[in-house]
Every structure is written in C-alpha cells, then in structure tokens.
Design an enzyme around this catalytic site. Structure first.
Site, mmCIF file in Angstrom:
data_model
loop_
_atom_site.group_PDB
_atom_site.id
_atom_site.type_symbol
_atom_site.label_atom_id
_atom_site.label_comp_id
_atom_site.label_asym_id
_atom_site.label_seq_id
_atom_site.Cartn_x
_atom_site.Cartn_y
_atom_site.Cartn_z
ATOM 1 N N TYR A 1 0.783 -1.234 0.000
ATOM 2 C CA TYR A 1 0.000 0.000 0.000
ATOM 3 C C TYR A 1 0.819 1.290 0.000
ATOM 4 O O TYR A 1 0.320 2.335 -0.410
ATOM 5 C CB TYR A 1 -0.936 0.015 1.220
ATOM 6 C CG TYR A 1 -1.953 -1.090 1.201
ATOM 7 C CD1 TYR A 1 -3.069 -1.018 0.379
ATOM 8 C CD2 TYR A 1 -1.792 -2.221 2.005
ATOM 9 C CE1 TYR A 1 -4.004 -2.033 0.353
ATOM 10 C CE2 TYR A 1 -2.728 -3.242 1.982
ATOM 11 C CZ TYR A 1 -3.834 -3.145 1.156
ATOM 12 O OH TYR A 1 -4.761 -4.170 1.141
ATOM 13 N N ASN B 1 -9.283 7.639 -7.344
ATOM 14 C CA ASN B 1 -10.566 7.948 -7.967
ATOM 15 C C ASN B 1 -10.387 8.464 -9.385
ATOM 16 O O ASN B 1 -11.115 8.063 -10.298
ATOM 17 C CB ASN B 1 -11.322 8.960 -7.104
ATOM 18 C CG ASN B 1 -11.816 8.347 -5.814
ATOM 19 O OD1 ASN B 1 -12.836 7.686 -5.762
ATOM 20 N ND2 ASN B 1 -11.053 8.545 -4.736
ATOM 21 N N LYS C 1 -15.647 15.223 -3.226
ATOM 22 C CA LYS C 1 -14.579 15.446 -4.208
ATOM 23 C C LYS C 1 -14.158 14.154 -4.893
ATOM 24 O O LYS C 1 -13.649 14.178 -6.014
ATOM 25 C CB LYS C 1 -13.398 16.156 -3.548
ATOM 26 C CG LYS C 1 -12.748 15.396 -2.392
ATOM 27 C CD LYS C 1 -11.699 14.411 -2.827
ATOM 28 C CE LYS C 1 -11.228 13.538 -1.679
ATOM 29 N NZ LYS C 1 -10.190 12.573 -2.105
#
Length: 325
Positions: free
Chosen positions: A52, A251, A186
């Site tokens: 990660y 995203n 957002k």
C-alpha cells in the site's frame, strides 16, 4: 500517550510515519494496527508496506500490532483510517471513552455521515481529518496541509499537536459537516475528471468539470449546514484539485480506467467514489437537489450509461446563467 492508527493501508501507514516525526525520543509509541495478523507480522519484520505504500520505511518507533485492544490501550484518541465500509464494524469494537478521529472519505451504510454514526454509537469525542493528502507524499515528508474538525475543541487541538510536523501543517475547524463531506464529494468529481482524461477530452473539459464540480460541492455542503468558507478551503477546493489532477489519485485513475473499458480497481485498493456516487445521487433525487455531475458519474459507475453518454448528459443540459441555482 500512545497514538493508535487503526488501519494499515497507505493512509494509515503514512499517518503513522508522519506522527513519529513529531514525537521525541523515548515518547510513547505510535501503534499501527493491521486487521490480519499475518500482515501485521510481515510489516513488523520487513518495515515496509509494499502493498500500500512502497518505498517508505516504517521507523522503529512505529509498533505494528494485530490485537485491537493492545493497540488502543492507554490512548486518549485513535486515528481510524480503514475504508468507510469497515468503519462501523471497527467502531463497534472500540471503547466508547476513546476519542475517534475519522480519516476515511466516505459515507455510512445509510448514506449519512460517519461522524454522526460514531456519535449515535455512543462516542462523545469525535473528529474528522481531511484535506489534499496523498499518502504517497505525506509518507515521504513532502510539504502538505490538512484539517481536523471537531465539536470538541480540546480533541481537535490534541490531534493537531500529534500530527503537525515541519512537513505537514494541521489546521483546526469546528465545521465537521463541511470538512467531512467535502472529502466525500470530491471523490466523485475526481472520477468525473478521470472519465474525461480517459476519453481524451482535453484540459478545457477537465477544468470545466472541476469548476462546475466545485459548485455542486457547495450546493450539497451548504444544504447540509456546512460553512461556505469550508467549501473553498483545504478540505473542499484543495482536496478537489489534488484528487482530480494527481497521478496518485485512485478515484481519478478509476474514472480513466472505466473510460477505457477496464476494471476500475487498483490492486484491491478501495475507490471510495464508486460507492459514494450512488449514495449521493439517491440523496439528491430524494431531496430535490440538482447534482448533474454526481448523477452522470453514478450512472456510469453503475453501468447504466456509457462514459460518452455521461458526457452527453452534461453537455446537453439546457442553457442557463453561470451562477443560476
């Protein structure tokens, strides 16, 4: 006091590493809690979270633990960094006397705020942490800023002291609604920016999406009681710019992948905006609010529209004045 960081993903790891930078030698440890014992053992041995947050070494002052009770023992508050879908289960296992700082940028299962869920579960001291904070940069000590918001001023200042380093400025706020939900919305706008990038629509289109997306954020946040200043602050505009433009943004990258016809997941990492888009669209429909970018992203993410149909829905809207509500 010890500082528990609950969740050993990229953000949790970066916050743990950052917190060590402000603690003096011999201070109480930063405890990074990993749900899976085998993963905790691996992190403790290798001192790098290759899955990660590759390339960032875990200092020895970060204790990696798999026992939740041991992680929070003696602590005043904990940073909760697990993805939003895992927050309710984790909170259920924590002592209600503990202050909780919610760091996920997502919604509760019913579409409400995670902070409200925490208060409903009996936590009296609740804060949220949000801002333009990519773990890849915070973990390496690159300059950044974030906001901690709470109704409990003492808790907000305690978090500020625990996390503010020469590389990370931490501001406080009392606007929990604005700070928390700005970070939620957002993500959807970043998906839209990624769709635009994936379709090759150019800089003009992405700039328009970000600008109009900010207006949708203001409409949503103010309707729920947020301060307008917060919309244009670090947790609103600041986070939107970072997430809609950065190569680190899950995203934005997910939107680009969808536009190419690929699966939006990245190595099993959670893309909060994919789930959030549908919840926000349902809220807008139920309350009569116009959030066209949210609607387009939700329907593309659900497979109801193609990416091109989503763009067409936005470009084909009726003519209006720029500041018309």
């Amino acid at each position: 006091m010890p500082l528990p960081v609950l969740g050993a993903g990229g953000w949790g790891t970066a916050l743990a590493v950052n917190a060590v930078r402000v603690r003096s030698a011999g201070a109480a440890p930063v405890r990074l809690w990993a749900r899976r014992p085998e993963f905790a053992a691996q992190l403790s041995h290798e001192r790098v979270n290759a899955a990660y947050l590759p390339g960032v070494t875990l200092p020895e002052a970060v204790e990696v633990v798999a026992d939740l009770g041991a992680a929070v023992a003696g602590a005043d508050f904990a940073l909760v960094t697990v993805p939003s879908v895992g927050v309710p289960e984790l909170l259920a296992d924590l002592p209600r006397t503990l202050g909780v700082v919610l760091c996920a940028k997502g919604l509760a299962p019913d579409g409400g705020q995670l902070s409200a869920l925490a208060r409903d579960m009996g936590f009296a001291r609740v804060a949220v942490l949000s801002g333009p904070n990519h773990a890849e940069e915070i973990g390496r000590g690159l300059p950044g800023a974030t906001v901690v918001a709470s109704r409990d001023e003492a808790l907000a200042h305690a978090v500020q002291r625990a996390l503010m380093t020469p590389g990370l400025r931490v501001y406080t706020s009392s606007d929990v609604v604005g700070v928390e939900l700005g970070g939620v919305l957002k993500n959807v706008m970043a998906l839209a920016a990624g769709l635009s990038d994936g379709l090759g629509l150019g800089d003009n289109a992405k700039a328009a999406l970000i600008t109009r997306g900010l207006r949708e954020m203001r409409r949503y946040l103010v309707a729920l009681g947020a301060l307008e200043d917060t919309v244009y602050g670090l947790s609103g505009l600041g986070d939107l710019v970072a997430t809609a433009t950065s190569r680190h943004s899950r995203n934005r990258a997910a939107g680009e992948a969808i536009a190419r016809g690929e699966h939006p997941g990245q190595g099993g990492k959670v893309v909060e905006g994919l789930r959030t888009a549908g919840l926000l669209d349902a809220w807008a429909l139920a309350h009569g609010h116009d959030l066209p970018i949210v609607r387009a992203v939700a329907r593309v993410a659900a497979g109801e529209w193609t990416p091109q149909e989503g763009i067409t829905s936005l470009m084909g809207r009726e003519a209006r004045a720029e500041h018309e509500e």
